[in-house]
Write a protein that holds these residues in place. Structure first.
Motif, PDB file in Angstrom:
ATOM      1  N   SER A 161      35.470  -2.521  51.149  1.00  0.00           N
ATOM      2  CA  SER A 161      34.098  -2.669  50.676  1.00  0.00           C
ATOM      3  C   SER A 161      33.115  -2.283  51.767  1.00  0.00           C
ATOM      4  CB  SER A 161      33.842  -4.115  50.251  1.00  0.00           C
ATOM      5  OG  SER A 161      32.487  -4.325  49.951  1.00  0.00           O
ATOM      6  N   PRO A 162      32.003  -1.647  51.398  1.00  0.00           N
ATOM      7  CA  PRO A 162      30.960  -1.391  52.387  1.00  0.00           C
ATOM      8  C   PRO A 162      30.138  -2.626  52.704  1.00  0.00           C
ATOM      9  CG  PRO A 162      30.346  -0.460  50.257  1.00  0.00           C
ATOM     10  CD  PRO A 162      31.735  -0.992  50.106  1.00  0.00           C
ATOM     11  N   ALA A 163      30.398  -3.740  52.010  1.00  0.00           N
ATOM     12  CA  ALA A 163      29.649  -4.964  52.267  1.00  0.00           C
ATOM     13  C   ALA A 163      29.891  -5.449  53.697  1.00  0.00           C
ATOM     14  CB  ALA A 163      30.041  -6.043  51.268  1.00  0.00           C
ATOM     15  N   LYS A 164      28.842  -5.945  54.327  1.00  0.00           N
ATOM     16  CA  LYS A 164      28.964  -6.463  55.686  1.00  0.00           C
ATOM     17  C   LYS A 164      29.880  -7.674  55.720  1.00  0.00           C
ATOM     18  CE  LYS A 164      26.218  -8.329  59.511  1.00  0.00           C
ATOM     19  NZ  LYS A 164      24.851  -8.704  59.977  1.00  0.00           N
ATOM     20  N   ALA A 165      29.747  -8.554  54.716  1.00  0.00           N
ATOM     21  CA  ALA A 165      30.542  -9.772  54.663  1.00  0.00           C
ATOM     22  C   ALA A 165      31.758  -9.558  53.767  1.00  0.00           C
ATOM     23  CB  ALA A 165      29.696 -10.931  54.149  1.00  0.00           C
ATOM     24  N   ALA A 166      32.703  -8.767  54.241  1.00  0.00           N
ATOM     25  CA  ALA A 166      33.901  -8.463  53.452  1.00  0.00           C
ATOM     26  C   ALA A 166      35.112  -8.448  54.372  1.00  0.00           C
ATOM     27  CB  ALA A 166      33.758  -7.113  52.751  1.00  0.00           C
ATOM     28  N   VAL A 167      36.259  -8.830  53.807  1.00  0.00           N
ATOM     29  CA  VAL A 167      37.484  -8.887  54.588  1.00  0.00           C
ATOM     30  C   VAL A 167      37.984  -7.477  54.891  1.00  0.00           C
ATOM     31  CG1 VAL A 167      38.992  -8.998  52.566  1.00  0.00           C
ATOM     32  CG2 VAL A 167      39.743 -10.005  54.733  1.00  0.00           C
ATOM     33  N   ALA A 168      38.583  -7.315  56.060  1.00  0.00           N
ATOM     34  CA  ALA A 168      39.207  -6.055  56.447  1.00  0.00           C
ATOM     35  C   ALA A 168      40.343  -6.383  57.410  1.00  0.00           C
ATOM     36  CB  ALA A 168      38.200  -5.130  57.120  1.00  0.00           C
ATOM     37  N   PRO A 169      41.486  -5.675  57.325  1.00  0.00           N
ATOM     38  CA  PRO A 169      41.787  -4.592  56.385  1.00  0.00           C
ATOM     39  C   PRO A 169      42.025  -5.123  54.981  1.00  0.00           C
ATOM     40  CG  PRO A 169      43.743  -5.165  57.621  1.00  0.00           C
ATOM     41  CD  PRO A 169      42.627  -5.978  58.211  1.00  0.00           C
ATOM     42  N   THR A 170      42.247  -4.198  54.054  1.00  0.00           N
ATOM     43  CA  THR A 170      42.471  -4.565  52.669  1.00  0.00           C
ATOM     44  C   THR A 170      43.743  -3.898  52.147  1.00  0.00           C
ATOM     45  OG1 THR A 170      41.117  -2.711  51.926  1.00  0.00           O
ATOM     46  CG2 THR A 170      40.012  -4.831  52.183  1.00  0.00           C
ATOM     47  N   PHE A 171      44.191  -4.348  50.969  1.00  0.00           N
ATOM     48  CA  PHE A 171      45.382  -3.755  50.365  1.00  0.00           C
ATOM     49  C   PHE A 171      45.164  -2.287  50.016  1.00  0.00           C
ATOM     50  CE2 PHE A 171      46.384  -8.191  49.700  1.00  0.00           C
ATOM     51  CZ  PHE A 171      47.761  -8.250  49.671  1.00  0.00           C
ATOM     52  N   GLN A 172      43.936  -1.918  49.648  1.00  0.00           N
ATOM     53  CA  GLN A 172      43.638  -0.550  49.224  1.00  0.00           C
ATOM     54  C   GLN A 172      42.435  -0.043  50.035  1.00  0.00           C
ATOM     55  OE1 GLN A 172      43.360   1.968  45.010  1.00  0.00           O
ATOM     56  NE2 GLN A 172      43.318  -0.258  44.963  1.00  0.00           N
ATOM     57  N   GLU A 173      42.726   0.756  51.045  1.00  0.00           N
ATOM     58  CA  GLU A 173      41.674   1.213  51.950  1.00  0.00           C
ATOM     59  C   GLU A 173      40.796   2.289  51.310  1.00  0.00           C
ATOM     60  OE1 GLU A 173      41.050   0.138  55.440  1.00  0.00           O
ATOM     61  OE2 GLU A 173      41.888  -1.501  54.270  1.00  0.00           O
ATOM     62  N   LYS A 174      41.408   3.125  50.511  1.00  0.00           N
ATOM     63  CA  LYS A 174      40.718   4.141  49.721  1.00  0.00           C
ATOM     64  C   LYS A 174      41.444   4.204  48.387  1.00  0.00           C
ATOM     65  CE  LYS A 174      39.538   7.058  53.723  1.00  0.00           C
ATOM     66  NZ  LYS A 174      39.731   8.406  54.343  1.00  0.00           N
TER      67      LYS A 174
END
Length: 445
Positions: free
Chosen positions: A98-111
């Motif tokens: 997500s481009p959201a500032k308050a979002a978890v990273a990394p994620t299951f689906q990067e793209k």
């Protein structure tokens, strides 16, 4: 550099080759260890299945062999929960960058189609460790909110915009739920979602060698975290047919791929359904939805004022009691079980520090637990509860308690909230005692 991540070439490459979709199979007897539904009640191996549970959305992140992983901590957290009597965990099995500032990273689906194999392995590890402790998992596979990417991330990927972050002052509430609610009718966004979903449900656990669809550790697949038809009545009411169809279609896909596990919506109840009990009933009518879900958030809904909690607590608690009671009646009308799978309250003075005062929260937990236990004793539809959420030994990493990309000390409070706002730390002795007392009472049934 993709390292352990790679671009998918087909509908399920990189997760596992999924079975072809066709007519739904006639459900076979699930077998020993699988949670089932009979006569409107959850069952396990011929007995009523009742549980005390928790939310542990970040379990796969701890199980990962990648940068976020901490296998030793995962085992410690599961042991702590098991010692409290917690036997059911609601966990996140998806995530989109997500481009959201308050979002978890990394994620299951990067793209779109680029899946993080470390996090998928982390989910494998989580399920394997839960199996050792005789715990059950509810895995949600999408999110209405942008802290894990979710529906807004899919919309952003396919250009259904303009995208904006939840809480953006330029887009005051309820613009965000109206925007996220576009997802159900966007075929391009849903094609990306279904590709991930089909692969995940068809996945084989790399730790145990067991196909997910054959793993009794999984109690249920869940369509999304808090899927809402929209925010405003104007948009939401027009979107209801699309919303209902999405629930029918996605639950049918899961049931076609996996005949042994339950499916639930992840709904908050009427507060997340345009304040309409009719909406709740229609969303849970399909035969492919096995039980109702309910979330109870008196602070977020303005029933208990975060700035004046002591003075507003009693009236807010009364509303919560009525809310739970009304949804028990809805479950009875549908002859389906009910799980209160999220509930929480802030600490006194909106503190975030482990061990800080939790008298109001403890009282609130006791209220929800007493409502659940009373219904269980009466033979009603309530099967269990999952408090939000378990922080365990996780701690905020910054003075303002906000999550920053790269932080590894995950807690139950997602990145959209201060770390410690609602979660239960390992140092919260009084709250843990409340949980353990309820778990013992449920076990005694």
């Amino acid at each position: 550099m993709l390292s352990r991540r790679f671009l998918l070439g087909g509908a399920a490459a990189g997760l596992i080759a999924a079975p072809a979709l066709g007519a739904a199979k006639k459900p076979a007897a699930p077998g020993k260890g699988f949670v089932t539904v009979k006569d409107g009640r959850l069952m396990l191996d011929g007995e009523r299945y009742r549980f005390t549970g928790a939310n542990l959305w970040y379990g796969a992140w701890l199980g990962s062999p990648g940068a976020t992983g901490d296998h030793a901590r995962l085992k410690r957290e599961l042991d702590r929960l098991k010692a409290l009597g917690v036997t059911n965990l609601r966990v996140l099995g998806a995530g989109e960058r997500s481009p959201a500032k308050a979002a978890v990273a990394p994620t299951f689906q990067e793209k779109p189609g680029v899946y993080d194999q470390d996090l998928l392995k982390g989910l494998d590890v989580l399920l394997a460790e839960m199996a050792k402790r005789d715990m059950k998992a509810v895995i949600y596979v999408n999110n209405f909110w942008d802290w894990s990417g979710g529906m807004p991330a899919y919309l952003n990927w396919v250009g259904n915009g303009p995208w904006f972050q939840q809480g953006d002052p330029a887009h005051p509430w309820p613009e965000f739920p109206d925007y996220s609610g576009r997802f159900y009718g966007d075929e391009k966004a849903n094609a990306l979602f279904r590709r991930y979903l089909i692969g995940l449900v068809g996945r084989q656990n790399t730790v145990t060698g067991k196909a997910y669809r054959d793993d009794p550790t999984i109690m249920a697949w869940q369509l999304a975290n808090e899927p809402r038809p929209g925010g405003t009545e104007d948009f939401g009411n027009k979107n209801l047919p699309t919303y209902y169809k999405w629930i029918r279609d996605v639950s049918a896909i899961i049931k076609t791929l996996d005949t042994r596990h339950l499916v639930s919506t992840g709904s908050e109840g009427s507060m997340g359904c345009l304040h309409s009990e009719t909406c709740v009933v229609e969303a849970h009518k399909p035969d492919t939805i096995d039980y109702l879900t309910l979330h109870v958030w008196p602070n977020n809904w303005g029933w208990i004022d975060v700035k004046n909690q002591p003075a507003t607590y009693a009236a807010g608690e009364a509303k919560c009691r009525e809310y739970v009671t009304r949804h028990i009646a809805l479950a009875k009308s549908l002859n389906k079980p009910l799980v209160i799978e999220e509930f929480g309250l802030i600490r006194e003075d909106r503190a975030f520090v482990p061990g800080s005062a939790t008298a109001d929260r403890d009282r609130f937990y006791k209220t929800i637990y007493s409502l659940a236990l009373d219904d269980m004793k009466a033979g009603g539809p309530v099967a269990g509860t999952n408090f939000w959420a378990w922080n365990g030994e996780g701690r905020a990493q910054h003075p303002d308690a906000w999550f920053v990309h790269g932080d590894k000390s995950f807690v139950g409070d997602p990145p959209q909230e201060e770390q410690g706002l609602y979660g239960v730390f390992d140092a919260d002795a009084s709250t843990k005692a409340v949980i353990a007392e309820h778990a013992a009472a449920v076990s005694a049934l």
